[in-house]
Design an enzyme around this catalytic site. Structure first.
Site, mmCIF file in Angstrom:
data_model
loop_
_atom_site.group_PDB
_atom_site.id
_atom_site.type_symbol
_atom_site.label_atom_id
_atom_site.label_comp_id
_atom_site.label_asym_id
_atom_site.label_seq_id
_atom_site.Cartn_x
_atom_site.Cartn_y
_atom_site.Cartn_z
ATOM 1 N N GLY A 274 58.694 30.378 75.001
ATOM 2 C CA GLY A 274 59.123 30.689 73.629
ATOM 3 C C GLY A 274 60.600 31.061 73.600
ATOM 4 O O GLY A 274 61.096 31.711 74.505
ATOM 5 N N VAL B 176 76.879 30.895 82.777
ATOM 6 C CA VAL B 176 77.845 29.817 83.030
ATOM 7 C C VAL B 176 79.201 30.419 83.407
ATOM 8 O O VAL B 176 79.797 30.052 84.431
ATOM 9 C CB VAL B 176 77.977 28.903 81.776
ATOM 10 C CG1 VAL B 176 79.156 27.941 81.927
ATOM 11 C CG2 VAL B 176 76.676 28.130 81.549
ATOM 12 N N ARG C 217 57.351 23.666 76.339
ATOM 13 C CA ARG C 217 56.247 23.990 77.240
ATOM 14 C C ARG C 217 55.854 22.668 77.890
ATOM 15 O O ARG C 217 55.741 21.657 77.214
ATOM 16 C CB ARG C 217 55.089 24.609 76.459
ATOM 17 C CG ARG C 217 55.494 25.960 75.874
ATOM 18 C CD ARG C 217 54.319 26.814 75.462
ATOM 19 N NE ARG C 217 54.715 28.216 75.406
ATOM 20 C CZ ARG C 217 55.197 28.817 74.313
ATOM 21 N NH1 ARG C 217 55.327 28.154 73.187
ATOM 22 N NH2 ARG C 217 55.533 30.084 74.351
ATOM 23 N N ASP D 126 56.330 35.140 81.186
ATOM 24 C CA ASP D 126 55.367 35.146 82.287
ATOM 25 C C ASP D 126 55.100 33.737 82.864
ATOM 26 O O ASP D 126 55.201 33.523 84.071
ATOM 27 C CB ASP D 126 54.079 35.778 81.721
ATOM 28 C CG ASP D 126 52.960 35.821 82.692
ATOM 29 O OD1 ASP D 126 52.807 36.856 83.343
ATOM 30 O OD2 ASP D 126 52.234 34.808 82.806
ATOM 31 N N GLY D 127 54.791 32.780 81.992
ATOM 32 C CA GLY D 127 54.487 31.421 82.443
ATOM 33 C C GLY D 127 55.681 30.779 83.132
ATOM 34 O O GLY D 127 55.545 30.147 84.183
ATOM 35 N N SER D 128 56.863 30.974 82.548
ATOM 36 C CA SER D 128 58.081 30.393 83.127
ATOM 37 C C SER D 128 58.354 30.976 84.508
ATOM 38 O O SER D 128 58.795 30.272 85.420
ATOM 39 C CB SER D 128 59.274 30.683 82.208
ATOM 40 O OG SER D 128 58.995 30.214 80.918
ATOM 41 N N THR E 175 61.811 36.933 76.018
ATOM 42 C CA THR E 175 60.704 36.702 75.084
ATOM 43 C C THR E 175 60.719 37.815 74.043
ATOM 44 O O THR E 175 60.949 38.973 74.405
ATOM 45 C CB THR E 175 59.328 36.673 75.798
ATOM 46 O OG1 THR E 175 58.306 37.036 74.860
ATOM 47 C CG2 THR E 175 59.247 37.649 76.955
ATOM 48 N N ASP F 157 58.321 39.094 72.617
ATOM 49 C CA ASP F 157 57.102 39.915 72.665
ATOM 50 C C ASP F 157 57.201 41.177 73.516
ATOM 51 O O ASP F 157 56.382 42.078 73.370
ATOM 52 C CB ASP F 157 55.928 39.080 73.200
ATOM 53 C CG ASP F 157 55.545 37.973 72.240
ATOM 54 O OD1 ASP F 157 55.642 38.201 71.027
ATOM 55 O OD2 ASP F 157 55.161 36.887 72.704
ATOM 56 N N ASP G 176 56.395 41.464 76.596
ATOM 57 C CA ASP G 176 55.071 41.549 77.212
ATOM 58 C C ASP G 176 55.093 41.453 78.740
ATOM 59 O O ASP G 176 54.073 41.167 79.356
ATOM 60 C CB ASP G 176 54.153 40.460 76.630
ATOM 61 C CG ASP G 176 54.709 39.055 76.829
ATOM 62 O OD1 ASP G 176 55.857 38.926 77.295
ATOM 63 O OD2 ASP G 176 53.995 38.094 76.519
ATOM 64 N N ARG H 286 59.633 48.678 51.656
ATOM 65 C CA ARG H 286 59.487 50.101 51.292
ATOM 66 C C ARG H 286 59.985 50.344 49.865
ATOM 67 O O ARG H 286 59.380 51.104 49.117
ATOM 68 C CB ARG H 286 60.276 50.994 52.264
ATOM 69 C CG ARG H 286 59.629 51.156 53.603
ATOM 70 C CD ARG H 286 60.490 52.043 54.485
ATOM 71 N NE ARG H 286 60.340 53.441 54.098
ATOM 72 C CZ ARG H 286 59.557 54.305 54.736
ATOM 73 N NH1 ARG H 286 58.876 53.932 55.788
ATOM 74 N NH2 ARG H 286 59.455 55.539 54.337
ATOM 75 N N GLY I 291 52.614 39.233 67.963
ATOM 76 C CA GLY I 291 52.023 40.043 69.037
ATOM 77 C C GLY I 291 50.546 39.753 69.166
ATOM 78 O O GLY I 291 49.719 40.458 68.596
ATOM 79 N N ARG I 292 50.222 38.672 69.882
ATOM 80 C CA ARG I 292 48.811 38.322 70.070
ATOM 81 C C ARG I 292 48.142 39.236 71.076
ATOM 82 O O ARG I 292 47.032 39.686 70.865
ATOM 83 C CB ARG I 292 48.689 36.877 70.556
ATOM 84 C CG ARG I 292 48.529 35.958 69.405
ATOM 85 C CD ARG I 292 48.032 34.583 69.751
ATOM 86 N NE ARG I 292 48.535 33.715 68.719
ATOM 87 C CZ ARG I 292 49.564 32.895 68.862
ATOM 88 N NH1 ARG I 292 50.149 32.764 70.024
ATOM 89 N NH2 ARG I 292 49.984 32.164 67.862
ATOM 90 N N GLY J 176 59.095 54.026 60.002
ATOM 91 C CA GLY J 176 58.417 55.139 59.336
ATOM 92 C C GLY J 176 57.118 54.706 58.665
ATOM 93 O O GLY J 176 56.781 55.166 57.567
#
Ligand code: ADP
Length: 320
Positions: free
Chosen positions: A11, A24, A72, A103-105, A126, A128, A130, A155, A171-172, A186
């Site tokens: 992602g 670079v 992917r 994680d996958g990468s 990422t 996320d 995560d 708000r 956020g799965r 808040g």
């Protein structure tokens, strides 16, 4: 001259471009030839690899997305395909690879190290947040700021109409975007995938807060936190108010990276190149307690991400 290939994978996240720029420029400063691989592992397979120069990364520090593109590639999970892909590095004498991704990468990079002896460095990128081994991933801070800006707007209108409002964020499996934006925004309730919440409790809180004189309520809901319709129905049934729902979706992925993500990008990138200069292979770069560090890539992948329970408790204690 030694060579490094860089790529973004999985992602996309704001700050990836700032990191490409830093890789670079610092790579060249340290006398490497730097190559960009387009579309992550897909481009490694197809050989979309080109040399990059300081001017290749002009005017990208402020842009979201990734100029190297990302993808992917299911194919890359097959050993025979990886053997083909590696030829595209070998024929250019490239034996150093820096992967910005999740994680996958990182798992993909680890296979290249284990199977072909390529030196690989993982930079966490990422929105996320995560990855358990690091406090922050590139893009997370910007994504939370995007959510916060939406929460600020909501708000205003919430207060005017005395509404109950649900903001659905990404956020799965990991609720960090919800948790941090809920605390910083808040909000009255934060729902995350890691902590099971009885929706009736949320509805009771809305009722209780009305008794305490609160006229509007904001609930941050991570997409993996359960059945959204059930939450809406439970609140409606208990309070008589129909919550408004705002789903932020892919807005959270884009936008100019925040100062935090740009500085993090520079620090991660220079650290990654310095690891390669020392001849290190298979490392993950991260940040812990505001200090940049690195650890073995396989060990980093074993660290389980846990939700910050203290922070979660705080969201409840501060929303009386
Ligand atoms: P992220 O890096 O954001 O977690 P993905 O999980 O989609 O994203 O992984 C990105 C890519 O990494 C995959 O499309 C695949 O090409 C590669 N990859 C993921 N897991 C593995 C694995 N176990 N072995 C080899 N390659 C992998």
């Amino acid at each position: 001259m030694k060579k490094i290939a860089i790529m973004t994978s999985g992602g996309d996240a704001p700050g990836m471009n700032a990191c490409i720029r830093a890789l670079v420029r610092y790579g060249i400063y340290r006398e490497y030839k730097v190559y960009g691989i387009e579309r992550g592992y897909a481009g490694m397979i197809s050989g979309d690899i080109f040399q990059m120069y300081p001017r290749s990364v002009s005017d990208i520090i402020q842009r979201g997305g990734t100029i190297l593109k990302t993808a992917r590639s299911l194919e890359f999970k097959e050993a025979s395909v990886r053997a083909e892909a590696i030829e595209n590095l070998r024929c250019r004498d490239i034996d150093n690879l820096i992967v910005i991704g999740g994680d996958g990468s990182f798992r993909g990079a680890l296979t290249l190290h284990d199977e072909f002896g390529i030196n690989v460095i993982g930079i966490p990128g990422t929105i996320d947040n995560d990855l358990g081994y690091t406090d922050l991933t590139l893009g997370f801070d910007t994504a939370v700021n995007t959510v916060l800006s939406a929460i600020n707007n909501l708000r205003d209108t919430n207060a005017a109409h005395e509404r109950v409002s649900i903001v659905e964020v990404m956020g799965r499996n990991c609720g960090d975007i919800a948790l941090y934006s809920g605390l910083a925004g808040g909000c009255e309730y934060v729902l995350v995938p890691e902590i099971q919440t009885d929706f009736r409790e949320v509805a009771q809180k809305v009722i209780l807060s009305a008794k305490r004189g609160k006229t509007s309520n904001m609930i941050v809901f991570a997409e993996g936190a359960g059945n959204k319709q059930e939450l809406i129905d439970t609140i409606k049934e208990a309070t008589g108010k129909t919550p408004t729902v705002t789903t932020l979706g892919h807005i959270q992925r884009g936008g100019a990276p925040s100062m935090v993500d740009r500085v993090l990008a520079a620090k991660f990138a220079t650290h990654a190149i310095d690891l390669l200069r020392k001849g290190e292979g298979a490392k993950a770069v991260g940040i812990k307690d505001y200090k940049i560090f690195s650890m073995d890539l396989d060990k980093a992948l074993e660290v389980k991400k846990v939700v910050d329970a203290e922070l979660y408790k705080m969201t409840q204690q501060l929303s009386l």
